[in-house]
Scaffold this active site. Sequence first.
Site, PDB file in Angstrom:
ATOM      1  N   LYS A 284      -8.078  25.580  -7.269  1.00 29.63           N
ATOM      2  CA  LYS A 284      -7.945  24.392  -8.131  1.00 29.63           C
ATOM      3  C   LYS A 284      -8.875  23.286  -7.663  1.00 29.63           C
ATOM      4  CE  LYS A 284      -4.653  21.173  -7.533  1.00 29.63           C
ATOM      5  NZ  LYS A 284      -5.211  19.807  -7.443  1.00 29.63           N
ATOM      6  N   ASN A 285      -8.859  22.990  -6.359  1.00 28.45           N
ATOM      7  CA  ASN A 285      -9.592  21.831  -5.869  1.00 28.45           C
ATOM      8  C   ASN A 285     -11.092  22.049  -5.780  1.00 28.45           C
ATOM      9  OD1 ASN A 285      -7.275  20.406  -5.901  1.00 28.45           O
ATOM     10  ND2 ASN A 285      -6.865  20.601  -3.714  1.00 28.45           N
TER      11      ASN A 285
ATOM     12  N   ARG B  77      -6.180  13.636 -11.297  1.00 29.07           N
ATOM     13  CA  ARG B  77      -6.967  12.929 -10.279  1.00 29.07           C
ATOM     14  C   ARG B  77      -8.448  13.233 -10.426  1.00 29.07           C
ATOM     15  NH1 ARG B  77      -6.723   8.806  -6.623  1.00 29.07           N
ATOM     16  NH2 ARG B  77      -8.012   9.230  -4.800  1.00 29.07           N
TER      17      ARG B  77
ATOM     18  N   CYS C  94      -1.030  13.181  -8.548  1.00 28.42           N
ATOM     19  CA  CYS C  94       0.317  13.139  -7.969  1.00 28.42           C
ATOM     20  C   CYS C  94       0.561  11.817  -7.250  1.00 28.42           C
ATOM     21  CB  CYS C  94       0.495  14.291  -6.985  1.00 28.42           C
ATOM     22  SG  CYS C  94       0.579  15.894  -7.774  1.00 28.42           S
TER      23      CYS C  94
ATOM     24  N   ARG D  33      -3.630   6.118  -3.049  1.00 29.94           N
ATOM     25  CA  ARG D  33      -4.831   6.901  -3.404  1.00 29.94           C
ATOM     26  C   ARG D  33      -5.942   6.036  -4.020  1.00 29.94           C
ATOM     27  NH1 ARG D  33      -3.155  12.645  -5.897  1.00 29.94           N
ATOM     28  NH2 ARG D  33      -4.933  13.297  -4.623  1.00 29.94           N
ATOM     29  N   PRO D  34      -6.417   5.009  -3.324  1.00 34.94           N
ATOM     30  CA  PRO D  34      -7.501   4.178  -3.863  1.00 34.94           C
ATOM     31  C   PRO D  34      -8.811   4.968  -3.956  1.00 34.94           C
ATOM     32  CG  PRO D  34      -7.117   3.678  -1.546  1.00 34.94           C
ATOM     33  CD  PRO D  34      -6.047   4.661  -1.955  1.00 34.94           C
ATOM     34  N   ILE D  35      -9.830   4.416  -4.640  1.00 39.39           N
ATOM     35  CA  ILE D  35     -11.138   5.077  -4.732  1.00 39.39           C
ATOM     36  C   ILE D  35     -12.241   4.185  -4.156  1.00 39.39           C
ATOM     37  CG2 ILE D  35     -10.518   6.604  -6.662  1.00 39.39           C
ATOM     38  CD1 ILE D  35     -11.988   4.651  -8.538  1.00 39.39           C
TER      39      ILE D  35
ATOM     40  N   ASP E 224      -1.739  19.646   1.949  1.00 39.03           N
ATOM     41  CA  ASP E 224      -1.241  20.282   0.724  1.00 39.03           C
ATOM     42  C   ASP E 224      -0.278  21.431   1.008  1.00 39.03           C
ATOM     43  OD1 ASP E 224      -4.397  19.890  -1.096  1.00 39.03           O
ATOM     44  OD2 ASP E 224      -2.823  18.474  -0.553  1.00 39.03           O
TER      45      ASP E 224
ATOM     46  N   ILE F 135      -2.213  11.998   6.329  1.00 43.03           N
ATOM     47  CA  ILE F 135      -3.174  11.776   5.236  1.00 43.03           C
ATOM     48  C   ILE F 135      -2.613  10.857   4.144  1.00 43.03           C
ATOM     49  CG2 ILE F 135      -4.661  12.911   3.517  1.00 43.03           C
ATOM     50  CD1 ILE F 135      -5.399  13.748   6.343  1.00 43.03           C
TER      51      ILE F 135
ATOM     52  N   ARG G 286       0.304  22.671 -13.101  1.00 44.97           N
ATOM     53  CA  ARG G 286      -1.011  22.031 -12.965  1.00 44.97           C
ATOM     54  C   ARG G 286      -1.903  22.776 -11.971  1.00 44.97           C
ATOM     55  NH1 ARG G 286      -1.019  17.056 -10.350  1.00 44.97           N
ATOM     56  NH2 ARG G 286      -3.168  17.788 -10.122  1.00 44.97           N
TER      57      ARG G 286
HETATM   58  C1  EPZ Z   1      -8.196  15.985  -2.534  1.00 44.54           C
HETATM   59  O1  EPZ Z   1      -7.702  14.727  -2.969  1.00 44.54           O
HETATM   60  C2  EPZ Z   1      -7.268  17.018  -3.165  1.00 44.54           C
HETATM   61  N1  EPZ Z   1      -7.293  16.849  -4.613  1.00 44.54           N
HETATM   62  C3  EPZ Z   1      -5.840  16.789  -2.668  1.00 44.54           C
HETATM   63  O2  EPZ Z   1      -5.035  17.849  -3.159  1.00 44.54           O
HETATM   64  C4  EPZ Z   1      -5.798  16.856  -1.156  1.00 44.54           C
HETATM   65  O3  EPZ Z   1      -4.521  16.478  -0.719  1.00 44.54           O
HETATM   66  C5  EPZ Z   1      -6.825  15.875  -0.554  1.00 44.54           C
HETATM   67  O4  EPZ Z   1      -8.132  16.113  -1.095  1.00 44.54           O
HETATM   68  C6  EPZ Z   1      -6.901  15.978   0.947  1.00 44.54           C
HETATM   69  O5  EPZ Z   1      -7.197  17.249   1.347  1.00 44.54           O
HETATM   70  C7  EPZ Z   1      -8.337  17.362  -5.294  1.00 44.54           C
HETATM   71  O6  EPZ Z   1      -9.247  17.967  -4.755  1.00 44.54           O
HETATM   72  C8  EPZ Z   1      -8.328  17.150  -6.775  1.00 44.54           C
HETATM   73  P1  EPZ Z   1      -9.082  12.270  -0.173  1.00 44.54           P
HETATM   74  P2  EPZ Z   1      -8.511  13.370  -2.767  1.00 44.54           P
HETATM   75  O7  EPZ Z   1     -10.041  11.434  -0.895  1.00 44.54           O
HETATM   76  O8  EPZ Z   1      -9.941  13.646  -2.998  1.00 44.54           O
HETATM   77  C9  EPZ Z   1      -7.562   7.952   1.230  1.00 44.54           C
HETATM   78  C10 EPZ Z   1      -3.258  18.912  -4.281  1.00 44.54           C
HETATM   79  O9  EPZ Z   1      -2.052  19.016  -4.029  1.00 44.54           O
HETATM   80  N2  EPZ Z   1      -8.717   7.442   0.456  1.00 44.54           N
HETATM   81  O10 EPZ Z   1      -9.571  13.169   0.887  1.00 44.54           O
HETATM   82  O11 EPZ Z   1      -7.864  12.332  -3.551  1.00 44.54           O
HETATM   83  C11 EPZ Z   1      -6.485   8.501   0.287  1.00 44.54           C
HETATM   84  O12 EPZ Z   1      -5.664   7.502  -0.194  1.00 44.54           O
HETATM   85  C12 EPZ Z   1      -3.991  17.571  -4.093  1.00 44.54           C
HETATM   86  O13 EPZ Z   1      -3.956  19.854  -4.670  1.00 44.54           O
HETATM   87  C13 EPZ Z   1      -9.018   6.096   0.483  1.00 44.54           C
HETATM   88  O14 EPZ Z   1      -8.346   5.317   1.150  1.00 44.54           O
HETATM   89  O15 EPZ Z   1      -8.241  13.133  -1.207  1.00 44.54           O
HETATM   90  C14 EPZ Z   1      -5.749   9.483   1.153  1.00 44.54           C
HETATM   91  O16 EPZ Z   1      -4.783   8.833   1.906  1.00 44.54           O
HETATM   92  C15 EPZ Z   1      -3.060  16.470  -3.708  1.00 44.54           C
HETATM   93  N3  EPZ Z   1     -10.058   5.661  -0.263  1.00 44.54           N
HETATM   94  C16 EPZ Z   1      -6.863  10.016   2.044  1.00 44.54           C
HETATM   95  O17 EPZ Z   1      -7.938   9.067   2.007  1.00 44.54           O
HETATM   96  C17 EPZ Z   1     -10.836   6.501  -1.023  1.00 44.54           C
HETATM   97  O18 EPZ Z   1     -11.788   6.053  -1.694  1.00 44.54           O
HETATM   98  C18 EPZ Z   1      -7.377  11.401   1.629  1.00 44.54           C
HETATM   99  O19 EPZ Z   1      -7.916  11.302   0.364  1.00 44.54           O
HETATM  100  C19 EPZ Z   1     -10.520   7.870  -1.034  1.00 44.54           C
HETATM  101  C20 EPZ Z   1      -9.458   8.335  -0.288  1.00 44.54           C
END
Ligand code: EPZ
Length: 417
Positions: free
Chosen positions: A22-23, A92, A116, A121-123, A304, A326, A398
């Site tokens: 999926k990811n 997402r 979820c 989850r900021p960007i 995950d 995380i 999903r």
């Molecule tokens: C990806 O999410 C996956 N989703 C998530 O899987 C997975 O949990 C995560 O990576 C970590 O492995 C997809 O690939 C669609 P991150 P993502 O950016 O990209 C913080 C599932 O169950 N952060 O690595 O959103 C954030 O809040 C899903 O399949 C910021 O602060 O994860 C989090 O605490 C759930 N600012 C941490 O970093 C940002 O701009 C990890 O987020 C981006 C992230």
Amino acid sequence: MAKIRIEGGHKLSGTIPISGAKNSVVALIPAAILCDEIVTISNVPEITDVDDLENILVHLNAKITRTVGKVEINAGDIINKEITETLSKKLRASYYFMGALLGKFNKVEMYFPGGCSIGARPINLHLKGFELLGATITEEGNHFTIEAEKLKGAHIYLDFPSVGATINIMLAAVKAKGKTVIDNAAAEPEIANIATFLNNMGAKIKGAGTSTITITGVKYLHSCFHEVIPDRIEAGTYLILASLIGDNLKIDNMIPHHLEALIAKLKEAGVEMEIGLDNITVSSPGNYKATDIKTLVYPGFATDLQQVMSVFLTQCKGRSSIEETIYENRFNSLYELEKMGAIVKVRNDNHKATIKGKTPLVGADVNATDLRGGAALLVAGLIASGVTNIDNISYILRGYDHIIEKLTNVGAKIEII
Ligand code: EPZ
């Protein structure tokens, strides 16, 4: 509202084939619009996240043809217009259209993504990366307009090795002028799968899968054929299930190396398994001892798999602990497990929990709180005595391809009602 109904306690044996990740696929589909010709992606799982991405492509006038396990995308006539709030909020990964449309048209307009509710989850790291490539960001409420005269390569250090930010910056940088370096990049296997896809189209990306990625911009991306890697989180979910109620249950078409942290923890607890080249077989559940889990970025223990692993820990003798590093809100499924008899304690800061075992679980009516929380309840229902009904199943559908069929084929008593 549809529910999943499970009659627990039935041993599972046979083979569960793993589908595409999926990811990975949720990034590959948006990335395909960077191509100036037709791309074909195979080993595509049948999950609703793919349906939602298809709707965004159709909205942008891209042509997408889906057959079983395959999508063909032709973005030749794509129109760069705003992605509506409804479409943006469906998942997402809609945020990958930020990097892809910015990389293709130097402009994108869309809303804050869905996904979820396991934390804020900021960007901010994505946006910082786009700004360093020369884009300006206009944020009005949850609406974003990101545009640039011309994107230029840059050195980008990520404060945290975010999966999404690493991929999104890669998508924006493949056609930018000059060289981009992403430092402290995420190294999850899905990132290498996406970089390989882009390189198959003629991009110049080095170091994907390590913490330093170098991208040299190119003008044109040509057609390609690409395969999605097996889903390590789906494989891990079934491996934990097999450790609990498997009888010679084989998890097939997976990459064991992608699950080293999970395998080490299961072995530490006492699980015996036969590891093949692309499969793992678990013979019979044993007496497991308590173990401690700490989620980390790859290759550490995957966040995950944390919730599904919490079910395993209810069946281990003694007190286990889980530290979630995380996300700040990923213990909701524990409160649902309590309804099935689990003995859990969540610390106030919501980053640590303890689980006491071995505790027999009893079927109950429970609610899926998110994708992996839903999977945890499904595993709990399969090992519990009696009947479990799970609500909010759209979360589970999903991210798990043909889950009811795969489990029924190995002897589970499970159905959607
Ligand atoms: C990806 O999410 C996956 N989703 C998530 O899987 C997975 O949990 C995560 O990576 C970590 O492995 C997809 O690939 C669609 P991150 P993502 O950016 O990209 C913080 C599932 O169950 N952060 O690595 O959103 C954030 O809040 C899903 O399949 C910021 O602060 O994860 C989090 O605490 C759930 N600012 C941490 O970093 C940002 O701009 C990890 O987020 C981006 C992230």
